[in-house]
Design an enzyme around this catalytic site. Structure first.
Site, PDB file in Angstrom:
ATOM      1  N   LYS A  53       0.868  -1.183   0.000  1.00 49.49           N
ATOM      2  CA  LYS A  53       0.000   0.000   0.000  1.00 49.49           C
ATOM      3  C   LYS A  53       0.899   1.226   0.000  1.00 49.49           C
ATOM      4  O   LYS A  53       2.057   1.140   0.393  1.00 49.49           O
ATOM      5  CB  LYS A  53      -0.862   0.005   1.272  1.00 49.49           C
ATOM      6  CG  LYS A  53      -1.932  -1.049   1.349  1.00 49.49           C
ATOM      7  CD  LYS A  53      -3.232  -0.541   0.723  1.00 49.49           C
ATOM      8  CE  LYS A  53      -4.352  -1.559   0.844  1.00 49.49           C
ATOM      9  NZ  LYS A  53      -4.775  -1.748   2.239  1.00 49.49           N
ATOM     10  N   HIS A  82       2.030   7.002   2.467  1.00 55.28           N
ATOM     11  CA  HIS A  82       1.542   8.311   2.036  1.00 55.28           C
ATOM     12  C   HIS A  82       1.681   9.358   3.133  1.00 55.28           C
ATOM     13  O   HIS A  82       2.111   9.059   4.253  1.00 55.28           O
ATOM     14  CB  HIS A  82       0.091   8.197   1.563  1.00 55.28           C
ATOM     15  CG  HIS A  82      -0.839   7.662   2.609  1.00 55.28           C
ATOM     16  ND1 HIS A  82      -1.311   8.433   3.627  1.00 55.28           N
ATOM     17  CD2 HIS A  82      -1.356   6.421   2.774  1.00 55.28           C
ATOM     18  CE1 HIS A  82      -2.095   7.689   4.394  1.00 55.28           C
ATOM     19  NE2 HIS A  82      -2.133   6.465   3.908  1.00 55.28           N
ATOM     20  N   HIS A 137       0.911   9.042   6.828  1.00 52.60           N
ATOM     21  CA  HIS A 137       1.807   8.347   7.754  1.00 52.60           C
ATOM     22  C   HIS A 137       2.884   9.278   8.302  1.00 52.60           C
ATOM     23  O   HIS A 137       3.651   8.893   9.176  1.00 52.60           O
ATOM     24  CB  HIS A 137       2.512   7.175   7.059  1.00 52.60           C
ATOM     25  CG  HIS A 137       1.599   6.058   6.687  1.00 52.60           C
ATOM     26  ND1 HIS A 137       1.245   5.795   5.387  1.00 52.60           N
ATOM     27  CD2 HIS A 137       0.946   5.137   7.431  1.00 52.60           C
ATOM     28  CE1 HIS A 137       0.437   4.757   5.355  1.00 52.60           C
ATOM     29  NE2 HIS A 137       0.229   4.336   6.582  1.00 52.60           N
TER      30      HIS A 137
HETATM   31  N1  ARG Z   1      -1.428   0.066   9.659  1.00 55.22           N
HETATM   32  C1  ARG Z   1      -2.428   0.916  10.241  1.00 55.22           C
HETATM   33  C2  ARG Z   1      -2.809   2.039   9.272  1.00 55.22           C
HETATM   34  O1  ARG Z   1      -2.042   2.389   8.395  1.00 55.22           O
HETATM   35  C3  ARG Z   1      -1.985   1.565  11.515  1.00 55.22           C
HETATM   36  C4  ARG Z   1      -1.674   0.643  12.647  1.00 55.22           C
HETATM   37  C5  ARG Z   1      -1.849   1.308  13.959  1.00 55.22           C
HETATM   38  N2  ARG Z   1      -1.401   0.526  15.049  1.00 55.22           N
HETATM   39  C6  ARG Z   1      -2.119  -0.378  15.743  1.00 55.22           C
HETATM   40  N3  ARG Z   1      -1.532  -1.018  16.703  1.00 55.22           N
HETATM   41  N4  ARG Z   1      -3.361  -0.616  15.446  1.00 55.22           N
HETATM   42  O2  ARG Z   1      -3.894   2.577   9.422  1.00 55.22           O
END
Ligand code: ARG
Length: 567
Positions: free
Chosen positions: A125, A128, A131
């Site tokens: 993915k 972007h 983040h």
């Molecule tokens: N990968 C997720 C995203 O991009 C964020 C993860 C956040 N961390 C967690 N422990 N849920 O939205």
């Protein structure tokens, strides 16, 4: 004048409480006649089994006054501290010159573990701009906790599990034209988008995708190999961005890591009678807490994001025995965090009170800031490229003779972007424009970096003319002008800003304190001759310049910016 941390440390020797708690309890009295700091002794009454006035009287006799505090006095249940301003300024300067880049370091954490989860990108993915705050804030907190004597552990909770990987495989097998190792993540994203388009007309593709994900779960060789290649490719690409940002992770244990760690959690929930089956799905009912249920198993038996987060939290506690576990994640996920924290609480995991969702607002790009070649998604890499290119243009104009201009432009451009998201309290939305973040005269990263380079240049020139300065004989009493005093005050405030930043998980407090020093230095620089003053005065002003250079560098480091020596 700020000296809270030193007072907290001195009190900790006597009071039987930790410096971190004491730091939190110390107040600034509303009226300066009552001192510059006040410690409310009732905080210790229970534990010392004494009345607050008696504690105050006793501490007034026994506490060793830190440098810069001239006296302390018991007043009712309070212990009031009075700062000695000129001695304090002198103390700050000698301390910085002595401690160098260790100035502001503290042993607050006592080596205890703090987990800082941030960035947490998704495999195949886009990495972007959304983040960016997580990555920048998390990296800064990681550095701040480490600086304060904690053992900080940085964790990238990769989004590397879920049915989307089945879709990726289907898309790649049908339309992928070259080996995955030769693809870019953008191409993978393109395949994923195509999957969704084609699946509208051909719903069978979804079935196929589910079957492929099942094969990944079951360890099927081909499926796992493809999944792993998607992952390697993505990690390779994000690694390049992390390198530019100066970000590193101690752990990349992502969602897939918890695949075999969820069953025990589900079993425990079931045993404790917390799991309810509703329409085939298993969930924890949270209606008593005004929240929708936390769904942990879908009716087809698949686990969810929250299931993995529960397992991850429990794993982290077991593995790291943290005193704090931070999740630097956008505020949109607020409900998710409140839900799974509540489930942990219901499971009797009292340490959940040490878990915190460190949330932040949205970043958006102002119109025209970046031409989006790739649809609506703004890739972070493109933002960094554009920032470095724009900075290079500015530098060609401002300092055409600069050596290594390319490297400096990278450091400043990337720094400007990071600073842009760190300079305000987390929760505020940020809208991003080049005019704002690259303004060398505004409250920006480049301004601070430029001030740091200015200090370096003053010190270099002085060394060329007069040889290496020797600050052991520095006469700080010569630094009486307002600008010097203001700079000393800003430098003195720095250590407390770091401690406060950790306490609130707000890196902007360090950014602001650093900005105050940069602004104060520039005022000092314009108000005073430095190199061509008489010997003793030159030495004192160079000492102050050296102190500013040192602390600016530390401040930049703690928010995640480089400090080039020339700009
Ligand atoms: N990968 C997720 C995203 O991009 C964020 C993860 C956040 N961390 C967690 N422990 N849920 O939205």
């Amino acid at each position: 004048m700020e000296n809270k941390m030193a007072i907290a440390a001195a009190l900790a020797q006597q009071a039987g409480a930790s410096a971190a708690d004491l730091f939190e309890w110390i107040e600034i009295p509303p009226n300066p006649d009552m001192g510059d700091y006040a410690f409310p002794c009732f905080r210790l009454a229970k534990q010392l089994k004494k009345a607050p006035p008696a504690i105050a009287a006793e501490l007034a006799r026994s506490v060793a006054l830190p440098v810069g505090i001239s006296r302390c006095e018991a007043a009712g249940g309070y212990l009031n501290f009075f700062a000695d301003k000129s001695a304090y300024a002198l103390g700050v300067l000698t301390r910085i010159l002595r401690e160098g880049e260790a100035y502001g370091r503290a042993a607050l954490g006592g080596g205890r573990n703090v987990c800082v989860e941030y960035s947490s990108v998704n495999i195949a993915k886009p990495f972007h701009i959304g983040h960016l705050p997580s990555t920048a804030i998390g990296n800064s907190l990681y550095r701040i906790y480490d600086f304060l004597g904690y053992h900080a552990v940085s964790i990238n909770h990769l989004g590397d599990w879920g049915t989307q990987f089945g879709k990726m495989i289907v898309a790649y097998k049908r339309w992928g034209a070259k080996p995955i190792t030769a693809c870019t993540v953008r191409e993978l994203v393109g395949l994923y988008v195509r999957f969704h388009e084609e699946a509208e007309a051909q719903p069978g593709l979804n079935e196929e995708a589910r079957a492929w994900f099942k094969r990944i779960e079951q360890g099927d060789e081909e499926a796992v190999a493809l999944w792993k290649q998607f992952k390697d490719l993505t990690l390779f690409e994000v690694g390049k961005v992390y390198e530019r940002l100066g970000v590193r992770f101690d752990s990349y244990a992502g969602e897939s890591f918890y695949e075999d760690k969820m069953q025990p959690v589900l079993d425990e929930l079931r045993e404790k009678g917390l799991l309810k089956v509703d329409d085939g799905a298993s969930l924890v009912d949270l209606s008593a807490y005004d929240m929708p249920p936390c769904i942990l198993l879908r009716s087809d038996g698949a686990t969810l994001y929250a299931t993995r987060d529960l397992a991850a939290a429990i794993y982290r506690k077991g593995h790291y025995d943290f005193v704090k576990s931070l999740y630097v994640v956008a505020y949109q996920q607020n409900l998710h965090f409140r839900q799974f924290f509540k489930v942990l609480e219901l499971m009797g995991r009292t340490w959940v009170q040490d878990c915190e969702h460190v949330q932040f607002g949205m970043v958006s790009m102002e119109e025209g800031t970046l031409s989006t070649r790739h649809g609506n998604v703004v890739y972070l890499e493109d933002v960094l490229d554009a920032a470095a290119a724009k900075t290079l243009e500015i530098m060609r104009e401002k300092s055409p003779d600069l050596e290594n201009m390319q490297a400096a432009a990278e450091a400043v451009g990337v720094g400007a972007v990071i600073w842009g998201v760190l300079y305000n309290s987390r929760i505020k939305d940020t809208s991003f424009s080049w005019a704002k973040v690259l303004n060398f005269d505004g409250e920006t990263g480049p301004y601070v970096q430029y001030t740091h380079a200015r200090c370096c240049s003053v010190l270099r020139k002085a060394a060329q003319e007069y040889g290496e300065a020797d600050f052991t004989a520095l006469d700080a009493a010569l630094l009486t002008d307002d600008a010097s005093q203001a700079l000393l005050k800003a430098l003195g405030a720095f250590p407390d800003a770091i401690a406060a930043a950790a306490q609130k998980n707000e890196p902007y407090l360090v950014a602001r304190a650093t900005m105050d020093i940069a602004a104060a230095y520039n005022k000092f620089y314009y108000d005073n001759r430095i190199i061509d003053s008489a010997d003793a005065l030159r030495n004192a002003r160079l000492g102050l310049t050296q102190a500013a250079r040192t602390v600016l560098k530390t401040g930049l480091y703690l928010v995640g910016l480089q400090a080039p020596g020339r700009m």
